[in-house]
Design a protein around this motif. Sequence first.
Motif: not given
Length: 248
Positions: A89-97
């Motif tokens: 499993p791969v998770v993208s943790a996105v904050h801001g742009h």
Amino acid sequence: MLRADRAGVCQLTLNRPDKLNALNVDLFRALEAHIADLEAAPAGVVVLRGAGRCFSAGHDLGDIAAGEKLPRPNYQSHVIERLADLPLPVVSAVHGHCYTGALELALAADIILAAESAKFGDTHAKWALTPVWGLSQRLPRRVGTYKAREMMFTCRTYSGRQAETMGLANACVADAEFEAAIDSLASEILANSSFSHAANKRLLTETDGLPQRAGLAHEIYRGEGVGPDMSDRIQEFTRRSTFRQSPS
């Protein structure tokens, strides 16, 4: 690019905070090296995130204008495909742009977790560009073809909450809870079988786009079935259940 490993979690951090983590060739080289290591020795889960104020502002326009020197044709798209194809499993943790090329990179993950501060957008059309890192295929599969058209045609920016509502992000949490949410999600994933994660990911990838009957046949006849840790997991569950039911 920074890498930190802890208790089965491999955290990869885009680390050009002074450039809002804009994606250049050197960053992709570093990402490719980490992906190669993970292909050889998988972790339990990968978390991809950005240092400083944001995930990434996107493809470095300065590099594009100067003329990038790629190690091979279509280099970045190949690196992104390798990330997407990792057997874990791969998770993208996105904050801001998280714009354009950065959105293409984030979409390679199995799960996108957004902070309320996240700002998603596809601005290819603003610069007279078209996607070459997978957005035209992955974005419609997440949000539907007509929402994808809206995003691509208008170049609008969407908040973390809007991304959650449209299905672009699996979840959106308050910024103050972002770190805890990343840890909690990773822990939930790690509690389950890495065999099942890899096998289920292959099933989903290999049957994507197939008619249901063909997909069912693939699952039945080409699925991997029982993993090596099944017996241990059932025994542990039985032991715990018996312990809970025992009189004090």
